[in-house]
Design an enzyme around this catalytic site. Structure first.
Site, mmCIF file in Angstrom:
data_model
loop_
_atom_site.group_PDB
_atom_site.id
_atom_site.type_symbol
_atom_site.label_atom_id
_atom_site.label_comp_id
_atom_site.label_asym_id
_atom_site.label_seq_id
_atom_site.Cartn_x
_atom_site.Cartn_y
_atom_site.Cartn_z
ATOM 1 N N SER A 55 0.822 -1.213 0.000
ATOM 2 C CA SER A 55 0.000 0.000 0.000
ATOM 3 C C SER A 55 0.850 1.255 0.000
ATOM 4 C CB SER A 55 -0.877 0.043 1.250
ATOM 5 O OG SER A 55 -1.632 -1.117 1.359
ATOM 6 N N HIS A 105 -3.884 1.145 -4.431
ATOM 7 C CA HIS A 105 -3.440 -0.100 -5.054
ATOM 8 C C HIS A 105 -3.687 0.006 -6.557
ATOM 9 C CE1 HIS A 105 -3.329 -2.358 -1.178
ATOM 10 N NE2 HIS A 105 -4.092 -1.344 -0.849
ATOM 11 N N HIS A 140 -6.231 -8.300 -1.152
ATOM 12 C CA HIS A 140 -6.163 -8.614 0.280
ATOM 13 C C HIS A 140 -7.309 -9.524 0.702
ATOM 14 C CE1 HIS A 140 -3.742 -4.864 0.041
ATOM 15 N NE2 HIS A 140 -3.029 -5.481 0.972
ATOM 16 N N TYR A 186 -8.810 -9.142 3.396
ATOM 17 C CA TYR A 186 -9.841 -8.305 4.030
ATOM 18 C C TYR A 186 -10.840 -7.745 3.020
ATOM 19 C CZ TYR A 186 -6.834 -4.265 2.796
ATOM 20 O OH TYR A 186 -6.076 -3.350 2.131
ATOM 21 N N GLU A 187 -10.494 -7.811 1.734
ATOM 22 C CA GLU A 187 -11.444 -7.401 0.701
ATOM 23 C C GLU A 187 -12.416 -8.529 0.372
ATOM 24 O OE1 GLU A 187 -9.176 -4.611 -2.372
ATOM 25 O OE2 GLU A 187 -7.866 -6.202 -1.640
ATOM 26 N N ALA A 216 3.147 -2.085 3.878
ATOM 27 C CA ALA A 216 3.026 -1.038 4.882
ATOM 28 C C ALA A 216 2.683 -1.735 6.194
ATOM 29 C CB ALA A 216 1.905 -0.080 4.502
ATOM 30 N N MET A 232 -1.461 -6.484 7.113
ATOM 31 C CA MET A 232 -2.582 -7.309 6.652
ATOM 32 C C MET A 232 -2.259 -8.031 5.343
ATOM 33 S SD MET A 232 -5.507 -4.450 7.359
ATOM 34 C CE MET A 232 -5.467 -3.433 8.853
ATOM 35 N N SER A 233 -0.991 -8.333 5.133
ATOM 36 C CA SER A 233 -0.625 -9.009 3.877
ATOM 37 C C SER A 233 0.560 -9.929 4.111
ATOM 38 C CB SER A 233 -0.268 -7.953 2.813
ATOM 39 O OG SER A 233 0.918 -7.270 3.175
ATOM 40 N N ASN A 241 3.266 3.891 10.488
ATOM 41 C CA ASN A 241 2.661 4.461 11.706
ATOM 42 C C ASN A 241 3.081 3.599 12.880
ATOM 43 O OD1 ASN A 241 0.692 2.491 10.228
ATOM 44 N ND2 ASN A 241 0.153 2.371 12.392
ATOM 45 N N HIS A 264 -5.928 5.386 7.659
ATOM 46 C CA HIS A 264 -5.503 4.862 6.360
ATOM 47 C C HIS A 264 -4.819 5.940 5.510
ATOM 48 C CE1 HIS A 264 -5.399 2.338 2.837
ATOM 49 N NE2 HIS A 264 -6.106 3.212 2.147
HETATM 50 N N1 HPA Z 1 -1.787 -2.285 11.569
HETATM 51 C C1 HPA Z 1 -2.062 -3.156 10.577
HETATM 52 N N2 HPA Z 1 -1.767 -2.947 9.314
HETATM 53 C C2 HPA Z 1 -1.150 -1.792 9.009
HETATM 54 C C3 HPA Z 1 -0.840 -0.836 9.986
HETATM 55 C C4 HPA Z 1 -1.176 -1.098 11.342
HETATM 56 O O1 HPA Z 1 -0.935 -0.304 12.266
HETATM 57 N N3 HPA Z 1 -0.219 0.194 9.345
HETATM 58 C C5 HPA Z 1 -0.164 -0.138 8.035
HETATM 59 N N4 HPA Z 1 -0.724 -1.338 7.827
#
Ligand code: HPA
Length: 273
Positions: free
Chosen positions: A34, A65, A87, A89-90, A117, A212-213, A236, A248
């Site tokens: 991402s 994406h 993903h 999650y999608e 990310a 998440m990947s 972050n 996000h």
């Molecule tokens: N948590 C999960 N996935 C992420 C995060 C996070 O803090 N930052 C970027 N992708």
């Protein structure tokens, strides 16, 4: 389950992609996370195929994406880049999510570096840090290898060196004097970011970054024999590490800002392969 995104499907996808990108065996294959899509701008003589025109590839929807396969050269070496992911999650099954790894293998890829990310759990990490993934914890509750054994797969893949020691030392060498942290990546299903209690749990489990990947891609790579490495960009600090909410937009912006450094590292790495 995996038959739709298995060996035969990967061969079919590769047979659509190969004539359009006209590349021999890639030295390196990348999957971009991402906000990290601009790494693809460094690819010279780029030929690109949108995911939407490849059988087995769902349309990528989430902002940030791009959704295309790009072939060309990076620092003069042949590469293939998968810009965009499907993903879980999608709503994509784990096997669909990791399908690009099988397609890359069908295109002749032997070496893959996945980027993502991630939220920093280790309190000494800062947004913008690059983290070389040493190992993973799959907490998605899914496994792309579940189901009928695919042709060429190992049924019970060894995960003791899922992140290739050779590639890890090569990437560390490529970093030179540029800072490159190391750590364990915890992969969660998402799409919600974690709660502070979940982040404390992840830290207790030994995770340094979370996202998440990637974990499913590492599993498929291990099963089919693609040498695999991963780099997280800390976009972050994970939930509760600071009082700041996880947003996000900030994740995507941090990725955009740091993708030049990631590109430098990958360019240096490909020359060492
Ligand atoms: N948590 C999960 N996935 C992420 C995060 C996070 O803090 N930052 C970027 N992708």
């Amino acid at each position: 389950m995996s038959a739709s995104w298995g060996y035969e499907a990967a061969r079919a996808a590769a047979s659509v992609i190969a004539p359009r990108i006209g590349i021999g065996e890639p030295l390196l294959t990348l999957i971009l996370g991402s906000g990290l899509g601009s790494v693809v701008d460094r690819v010279a003589d780029a030929r690109s195929v949108p995911y939407s025109s490849v059988p087995g590839f769902p349309d990528t929807a989430v902002q940030g994406h791009a959704g295309r396969v790009v072939a060309g050269t990076l620092a003069g070496r042949p590469v293939i880049v998968f810009a965009g992911r499907f993903h879980m999650y999608e709503g994509h099954p784990a096997a669909a999510s990791a399908f690009p790894v099988r397609v890359a293998h069908s295109l002749g890829a032997k070496v893959m570096v996945a980027t993502n990310a991630a939220g920093g759990i280790d309190a000494t990490l800062s947004p913008g840090d690059l983290v070389l993934i040493d190992d993973q914890i799959n907490l998605t509750g899914r496994n792309p290898l579940e189901g009928t054994l695919e042709e060429g797969d190992t049924r019970f893949p060894d995960m003791s060196a899922a992140y290739s020691p050779r590639l890890r030392s090569l990437l560390a060498k490529a970093a030179g004097n540029r800072p490159l942290r190391r750590g364990v990546y915890a992969g969660l299903l998402g799409p919600a970011y974690e709660t502070p209690a979940e982040v404390r749990m992840l830290r207790a489990l030994g995770a340094d970054v979370t996202g998440m990947s990637t974990v499913g891609e590492a599993l498929v790579a291990a099963a089919i024999g693609v040498e695999f490495a991963g780099i997280s960009l800390v976009t972050n600090l994970a939930s509760g590490i600071t009082d700041a909410p996880v947003r996000h937009e900030d994740v995507i912006e941090a990725g955009r800002v740091a993708s030049a450094r990631l590109g430098d590292l990958l360019e240096a790495a490909v020359t060492l392969l």
